[in-house]
Design a protein around this motif. Structure first.
Motif, mmCIF file in Angstrom:
data_model
loop_
_atom_site.group_PDB
_atom_site.id
_atom_site.type_symbol
_atom_site.label_atom_id
_atom_site.label_comp_id
_atom_site.label_asym_id
_atom_site.label_seq_id
_atom_site.Cartn_x
_atom_site.Cartn_y
_atom_site.Cartn_z
ATOM 1 N N VAL A 126 -0.421 -60.651 27.557
ATOM 2 C CA VAL A 126 -1.789 -60.096 27.375
ATOM 3 C C VAL A 126 -2.361 -60.189 28.679
ATOM 4 O O VAL A 126 -2.278 -61.553 29.279
ATOM 5 N N VAL A 127 -2.991 -59.415 29.351
ATOM 6 C CA VAL A 127 -3.449 -59.704 30.813
ATOM 7 C C VAL A 127 -4.925 -59.465 30.739
ATOM 8 O O VAL A 127 -5.714 -58.780 30.080
ATOM 9 N N ARG A 128 -5.691 -60.541 31.484
ATOM 10 C CA ARG A 128 -7.013 -60.526 31.797
ATOM 11 C C ARG A 128 -7.243 -60.729 33.200
ATOM 12 O O ARG A 128 -6.625 -61.369 33.840
ATOM 13 N N ARG A 129 -8.649 -60.310 33.464
ATOM 14 C CA ARG A 129 -9.045 -60.263 34.847
ATOM 15 C C ARG A 129 -10.482 -60.628 34.891
ATOM 16 O O ARG A 129 -11.178 -59.619 34.120
ATOM 17 N N THR B 204 -5.290 -62.596 38.445
ATOM 18 C CA THR B 204 -5.057 -62.134 37.278
ATOM 19 C C THR B 204 -4.519 -63.320 36.205
ATOM 20 O O THR B 204 -3.458 -63.851 36.971
ATOM 21 N N ARG B 205 -4.807 -63.420 34.920
ATOM 22 C CA ARG B 205 -4.247 -64.313 34.049
ATOM 23 C C ARG B 205 -3.462 -63.530 32.987
ATOM 24 O O ARG B 205 -3.837 -62.552 32.200
ATOM 25 N N LEU B 206 -2.042 -64.313 32.817
ATOM 26 C CA LEU B 206 -1.345 -63.609 31.989
ATOM 27 C C LEU B 206 -1.052 -64.553 30.719
ATOM 28 O O LEU B 206 -0.853 -65.796 31.004
ATOM 29 N N ARG B 207 -1.036 -64.287 29.601
ATOM 30 C CA ARG B 207 -0.787 -65.145 28.520
ATOM 31 C C ARG B 207 0.373 -64.510 27.592
ATOM 32 O O ARG B 207 0.342 -63.461 27.304
ATOM 33 N N VAL B 208 1.525 -65.319 27.854
ATOM 34 C CA VAL B 208 2.767 -64.930 27.179
ATOM 35 C C VAL B 208 2.787 -65.189 25.904
ATOM 36 O O VAL B 208 2.848 -66.440 25.415
ATOM 37 N N CYS B 209 2.932 -64.359 24.648
ATOM 38 C CA CYS B 209 3.104 -64.834 23.353
ATOM 39 C C CYS B 209 4.555 -64.282 22.966
ATOM 40 O O CYS B 209 4.787 -63.170 22.938
ATOM 41 N N SER B 210 5.004 -65.580 22.919
ATOM 42 C CA SER B 210 6.613 -65.164 22.336
ATOM 43 C C SER B 210 7.267 -66.321 21.847
ATOM 44 O O SER B 210 6.874 -67.577 21.919
ATOM 45 N N PRO B 211 8.565 -66.106 21.527
ATOM 46 C CA PRO B 211 9.495 -67.149 21.330
ATOM 47 C C PRO B 211 9.801 -68.208 22.244
ATOM 48 O O PRO B 211 9.452 -67.955 23.318
ATOM 49 N N ASP B 212 9.991 -69.374 21.903
ATOM 50 C CA ASP B 212 10.283 -70.615 22.764
ATOM 51 C C ASP B 212 11.378 -70.100 24.052
ATOM 52 O O ASP B 212 11.314 -70.561 25.336
ATOM 53 N N ASP B 213 12.065 -69.142 23.740
ATOM 54 C CA ASP B 213 13.290 -68.937 24.674
ATOM 55 C C ASP B 213 12.827 -67.714 25.654
ATOM 56 O O ASP B 213 13.614 -67.060 26.251
ATOM 57 N N SER B 214 11.475 -67.508 25.670
ATOM 58 C CA SER B 214 11.030 -66.365 26.533
ATOM 59 C C SER B 214 11.316 -66.515 28.078
ATOM 60 O O SER B 214 11.072 -67.943 28.362
ATOM 61 N N PRO B 215 11.720 -65.687 29.033
ATOM 62 C CA PRO B 215 11.636 -65.994 30.218
ATOM 63 C C PRO B 215 10.485 -66.716 30.934
ATOM 64 O O PRO B 215 9.157 -66.234 30.487
ATOM 65 N N ASP B 216 10.269 -67.489 31.951
ATOM 66 C CA ASP B 216 9.165 -67.842 32.387
ATOM 67 C C ASP B 216 8.701 -66.854 33.511
ATOM 68 O O ASP B 216 9.544 -66.856 34.776
ATOM 69 N N LEU B 217 7.789 -65.958 33.167
ATOM 70 C CA LEU B 217 7.356 -65.038 34.155
ATOM 71 C C LEU B 217 6.853 -65.696 35.331
ATOM 72 O O LEU B 217 6.711 -64.732 36.414
ATOM 73 N N SER B 218 6.452 -67.044 35.483
ATOM 74 C CA SER B 218 5.783 -67.334 36.824
ATOM 75 C C SER B 218 6.888 -67.164 37.790
ATOM 76 O O SER B 218 6.589 -66.988 39.256
ATOM 77 N N VAL C 72 -1.746 -65.324 40.341
ATOM 78 C CA VAL C 72 -1.568 -64.955 38.890
ATOM 79 C C VAL C 72 -1.288 -66.268 38.182
ATOM 80 O O VAL C 72 -0.683 -67.212 38.572
ATOM 81 N N VAL C 73 -2.173 -66.348 37.138
ATOM 82 C CA VAL C 73 -2.084 -67.649 36.349
ATOM 83 C C VAL C 73 -1.408 -67.203 35.003
ATOM 84 O O VAL C 73 -1.665 -66.463 34.293
ATOM 85 N N VAL C 74 -0.258 -67.849 34.819
ATOM 86 C CA VAL C 74 0.808 -67.738 33.570
ATOM 87 C C VAL C 74 0.503 -68.752 32.800
ATOM 88 O O VAL C 74 0.872 -69.849 32.943
ATOM 89 N N GLU C 75 0.313 -68.398 31.338
ATOM 90 C CA GLU C 75 0.122 -69.330 30.110
ATOM 91 C C GLU C 75 1.019 -68.896 29.040
ATOM 92 O O GLU C 75 1.679 -67.850 29.250
ATOM 93 N N HIS C 76 1.431 -69.814 28.202
ATOM 94 C CA HIS C 76 2.275 -69.607 27.265
ATOM 95 C C HIS C 76 1.710 -69.755 25.845
ATOM 96 O O HIS C 76 1.170 -70.922 25.680
ATOM 97 N N THR C 77 1.998 -68.945 24.790
ATOM 98 C CA THR C 77 1.654 -69.452 23.369
ATOM 99 C C THR C 77 3.055 -68.884 22.704
ATOM 100 O O THR C 77 3.445 -67.786 22.618
ATOM 101 N N THR C 78 3.437 -70.011 21.803
ATOM 102 C CA THR C 78 4.641 -69.991 21.286
ATOM 103 C C THR C 78 4.428 -68.988 19.789
ATOM 104 O O THR C 78 3.326 -69.259 19.166
#
Length: 240
Positions: A53-56, A15-29, A37-43
Motif C-alpha cells: 500500500v502506497v501513501r503520500r 512516500t510511505r510504503l506498507r508491505v502486507c505479506s508473509p514473514d518471508d517477504s523481501p525487505d523492500l527497503s 521512502v518509509v517502508v513498514e511491514h504488516t504480517t
C-alpha cells in the motif's frame, strides 16, 4: 529554480510504503536506497502473496502486488513502440504509484527503463514536445536512432541536449542542442510535455557518483512545467 532545486522540492514529500505479506517477504527497503521512502511491514500469516500500500501526504495513492517490485530490479526494455506484456503493465503501474518519489540511488538500467516508458508514451500519443538530456555527446550518439524514430512523428517536437565533447550526431527532424552548462552535464532527463496536460510526464535525476543518480519521475503537469522552465533557463545561461 534550477533542476537540482526541483529534485530537492520533490524530496520534501516522503512516500510511505506498507508491505502486507508473509514473514518471508523481501525487505523492500533494500530496493530503494532512499531516505525519501518509509517502508513498514504488516504480517499476513498464511497469505500466498503479499501486496504493498502506497501513501503520500497521508493520502492513499494505491496498491500493487509485492511481485510488481521485481520490475525495479529487472525493468523491461525495448525501444518506443515495441514494448508489451505483463511486465510492462506492472512496471507502468509501479511508476504511477511511485510518482514524485525521490530515490537517492537510481541505477542506469532503472533510469533507462523509465526513460523508455516516457518515450513510449510520446510515441503512442504522437504530439507535444519531448526533451531528452544525455549529458555527453557519446551517449547522444548511442541514443540517436531512438530519437530519429521518435522525430518521424509529425506532431511531436523533439529536442535533445548534451555538453560539447565531440561532434553531435545528425538527428533528422529533431533539434540538437549542445550546451556548455553544468546542469546539462550532470543531469539525466526525459521530459514529455504533452498537448493534453494530463499526459505529461518526466524523469529528472542528477549524477552523484559515476553511474549512480539521485532523482525522481513525475506525472504531475505542473512539475513537468517547472522542469521545462528550468531547462530553458539552463540553455539560456549556456548561450550567453
Amino acid at each position: 529554480m534550477t533542476l537540482g532545486d526541483i529534485i530537492d522540492a520533490a524530496a520534501a514529500n516522503p512516500t510511505r510504503l506498507r508491505v502486507c505479506s508473509p514473514d518471508d517477504s523481501p525487505d523492500l527497503s533494500d530496493r530503494f536506497g532512499s531516505r525519501n521512502v518509509v517502508v513498514e511491514h504488516t504480517t499476513l500469516p498464511g497469505a500466498d502473496e503479499g501486496f504493498v500500500v502506497v501513501r503520500r501526504d497521508g493520502e492513499f495513492v494505491g496498491s500493487v502486488p509485492v511481485r510488481a517490485f521485481d520490475t525495479l530490479v529487472h525493468p523491461p526494455a525495448g525501444v518506443p513502440g515495441s514494448r508489451d506484456g505483463e511486465a510492462d503493465e506492472q512496471f507502468r503501474a509501479l511508476l504511477g504509484l511511485l510518482d514524485d518519489t525521490v530515490f537517492t540511488s537510481l541505477e542506469r538500467d532503472r533510469m533507462l527503463a523509465t526513460s523508455r516508458e516516457i518515450e513510449d508514451r510520446a510515441w503512442r500519443l504522437g504530439h507535444g514536445r519531448l526533451y531528452a538530456g544525455f549529458q555527453s555527446l557519446p551517449v547522444m550518439h548511442a541514443e540517436a536512432d531512438v530519437y530519429r524514430r521518435l522525430a518521424t512523428k509529425p506532431d511531436l517536437r523533439v529536442e535533445v541536449f548534451a555538453t560539447p565533447n565531440g561532434d553531435p550526431p545528425a538527428v533528422e527532424g529533431a533539434t540538437v542542442r549542445v550546451a556548455d552548462d553544468p546542469e546539462i552535464a550532470d543531469t539525466w532527463f526525459v521530459v514529455y510535455d504533452a498537448d493534453t496536460r494530463r499526459d505529461s510526464c518526466a524523469l529528472l535525476a542528477v549524477e552523484r557518483d559515476p553511474g549512480s543518480y539521485r532523482g525522481f519521475w513525475t506525472y504531475d503537469p505542473e512539475r513537468v512545467d517547472e522542469i521545462v522552465l528550468a531547462l530553458r533557463g539552463a540553455v539560456e545561461r549556456a548561450e550567453q
